[in-house]
Design a protein around this motif. Structure first.
Motif, PDB file in Angstrom:
ATOM      1  N   ASP A 305       0.833  -1.204   0.000  1.00  0.00           N
ATOM      2  CA  ASP A 305       0.000   0.000   0.000  1.00  0.00           C
ATOM      3  C   ASP A 305       0.866   1.252   0.000  1.00  0.00           C
ATOM      4  N   ALA A 306       1.956   1.221   0.733  1.00  0.00           N
ATOM      5  CA  ALA A 306       2.864   2.366   0.778  1.00  0.00           C
ATOM      6  C   ALA A 306       3.493   2.605  -0.591  1.00  0.00           C
ATOM      7  N   PHE A 307       3.903   1.526  -1.255  1.00  0.00           N
ATOM      8  CA  PHE A 307       4.453   1.649  -2.604  1.00  0.00           C
ATOM      9  C   PHE A 307       3.412   2.257  -3.549  1.00  0.00           C
ATOM     10  N   ARG A 308       2.203   1.698  -3.494  1.00  0.00           N
ATOM     11  CA  ARG A 308       1.144   2.113  -4.418  1.00  0.00           C
ATOM     12  C   ARG A 308       0.780   3.586  -4.237  1.00  0.00           C
ATOM     13  N   LYS A 309       0.578   4.007  -2.981  1.00  0.00           N
ATOM     14  CA  LYS A 309       0.183   5.399  -2.722  1.00  0.00           C
ATOM     15  C   LYS A 309       1.306   6.374  -3.046  1.00  0.00           C
ATOM     16  N   THR A 310       2.522   5.992  -2.755  1.00  0.00           N
ATOM     17  CA  THR A 310       3.658   6.874  -3.034  1.00  0.00           C
ATOM     18  C   THR A 310       3.795   7.128  -4.530  1.00  0.00           C
ATOM     19  N   VAL A 311       3.717   6.055  -5.327  1.00  0.00           N
ATOM     20  CA  VAL A 311       3.845   6.186  -6.785  1.00  0.00           C
ATOM     21  C   VAL A 311       2.641   6.912  -7.382  1.00  0.00           C
ATOM     22  N   ARG A 312       1.425   6.614  -6.883  1.00  0.00           N
ATOM     23  CA  ARG A 312       0.209   7.230  -7.431  1.00  0.00           C
ATOM     24  C   ARG A 312       0.151   8.734  -7.158  1.00  0.00           C
ATOM     25  N   HIS A 313       0.511   9.147  -5.930  1.00  0.00           N
ATOM     26  CA  HIS A 313       0.387  10.552  -5.553  1.00  0.00           C
ATOM     27  C   HIS A 313       1.609  11.392  -5.910  1.00  0.00           C
ATOM     28  N   GLU A 314       2.782  10.764  -5.961  1.00  0.00           N
ATOM     29  CA  GLU A 314       4.003  11.553  -6.162  1.00  0.00           C
ATOM     30  C   GLU A 314       4.845  11.119  -7.356  1.00  0.00           C
ATOM     31  N   GLY A 315       4.454  10.021  -7.994  1.00  0.00           N
ATOM     32  CA  GLY A 315       5.209   9.559  -9.141  1.00  0.00           C
ATOM     33  C   GLY A 315       6.315   8.583  -8.758  1.00  0.00           C
TER      34      GLY A 315
END
Length: 356
Positions: A305-315
């Motif tokens: 989840d941390a990977f997914r949210k980091t990439v989705r919100h910040e690239g």
């Protein structure tokens, strides 16, 4: 005649006994070490590893702090982007002491961590090499780069797991500033506060990505460093080796290459680990911005989840935030750690116990 035979037999028996005793004494002196000697050797090896960790981390403490601040910086309230800009900002807002904030806790963690890591690597190397020789039937077999990678991974997991709670609170101590709404007063206050407010499991937040990341990071560090040294001794390129001995400068270069390879491969997992360590901390989002304001909450249900949210919100680039100061830091840090370890062991008279 009978008396002469008895005397002869007695003389032969006495000589045989003396010879046997001499041989046993020789074997004992060559192959068997007293328990006290073995314990002293272990202690010296641990001391060498601890000194290496403390010296290397203190030398690059400002870059270590900047790296963590960049990793967890709120994307909606960015204060600095580059290494020089970030160091100037810390100096301007917190002074010289701000550059070394969290270093005491870091050393309290890294000294036992480094001691256990180097010692575990030697023991794991010997164990893996013994097993490898048993399986292949080749008593002269040496450690291959892959075997060194396995030994380094084992050492990294053991050392990281043993000191992880200190690493977790060190991360929090490092990101708080004078303007943060909540202050940890030190390592023990942070440990007790986390235990009281978030429970014992909170001390191991981010442990899984740390374990996954430490395998390539520490494993590659040891594998590349030892393999590169072996290659230089055997190939002797550019006249870098004299009498099978590497100079301090050459060993520093080997450590620098090892550090660069290891940290580049494992860096995204380090970013995710730091972000997971902030989850559950009251006012965490405002603390990482440094000015008491927040536009985003730090909430992750797990590593994926941390990977997914980091990439989705910040690239995707967010997974490499702080890579530049970390690269500047890790190259001399790893190099200094390896060379300091070997030099301290030489001073203490500890023999390298890894069989090649």
């Amino acid at each position: 005649m009978a008396s002469e035979d008895v005397v002869g037999k007695t003389s032969e028996s006495a000589v045989s006994t003396i010879v046997n005793l001499a041989e046993e004494a020789k074997l004992a002196s060559e192959g068997v070490k007293a328990p006290s000697h073995a314990i002293l050797s272990i202690c010296k090896s641990l001391v060498a590893g601890g000194v290496a960790g403390g010296v290397s981390r203190t030398a690059v403490a400002p870059l270590e702090r900047l790296k963590i601040l960049l990793q967890v910086q709120n994307p909606h309230n960015i204060k600095y982007n580059g290494t020089i800009q970030g160091l100037k900002y810390i100096w301007k807002t917190e002074g010289f002491r701000g550059l070394f904030k969290g270093n005491g806790t870091n050393c309290a963690r890294i000294v036992p961590n480094s001691a256990v890591k180097f010692f575990s690597y030697e023991q794991a190397s010997n164990g893996i090499l013994w097993f490898y020789r048993q399986q292949t039937g080749n008593e002269d077999a040496g450690l291959t780069p892959l075997l060194r990678l396995g030994a380094g991974a084992c050492a990294g997991i053991i050392a990281m797991s043993a000191t992880y709670p200190m690493d977790m609170v060190r991360g929090r101590l490092t990101v708080q500033t004078e303007k943060s709404p909540y202050q940890y007063r030190g390592m023990f206050h942070a440990l007790s506060t986390v235990l009281r407010e978030e429970g014992p499991r909170a001390l191991y937040k981010g442990w899984l990505p740390s374990v996954i990341g430490v395998i390539p990071y520490v494993g590659l560090n040891f594998a590349v460093y030892e393999s590169l040294k072996d290659w230089l001794v055997k190939a002797k390129p550019f006249g870098l080796v004299e009498d099978s001995e590497l100079s301090v400068t050459t060993r520093l270069a080997c450590g620098a290459v090892a550090g660069t390879v290891g940290q580049t491969v494992a860096y995204p997992l380090d970013v995710i680990r730091r972000r997971m360590q902030m989850v559950g901390w009251n006012n965490a989002a405002s603390i990482v911005t440094g000015d008491g304001r927040s536009k985003a909450t730090l909430e992750y249900t797990g590593m994926v989840d941390a990977f997914r949210k980091t990439v989705r919100h910040e690239g995707f680039g967010a997974l490499y935030k702080g890579l530049v100061p970390n690269s500047v830091k890790v190259v001399p840090s790893i190099a200094i750690a390896f060379v300091t370890y070997e030099m301290v062991k030489d001073v203490l008279g500890v023999e390298m116990r890894i069989s090649d």
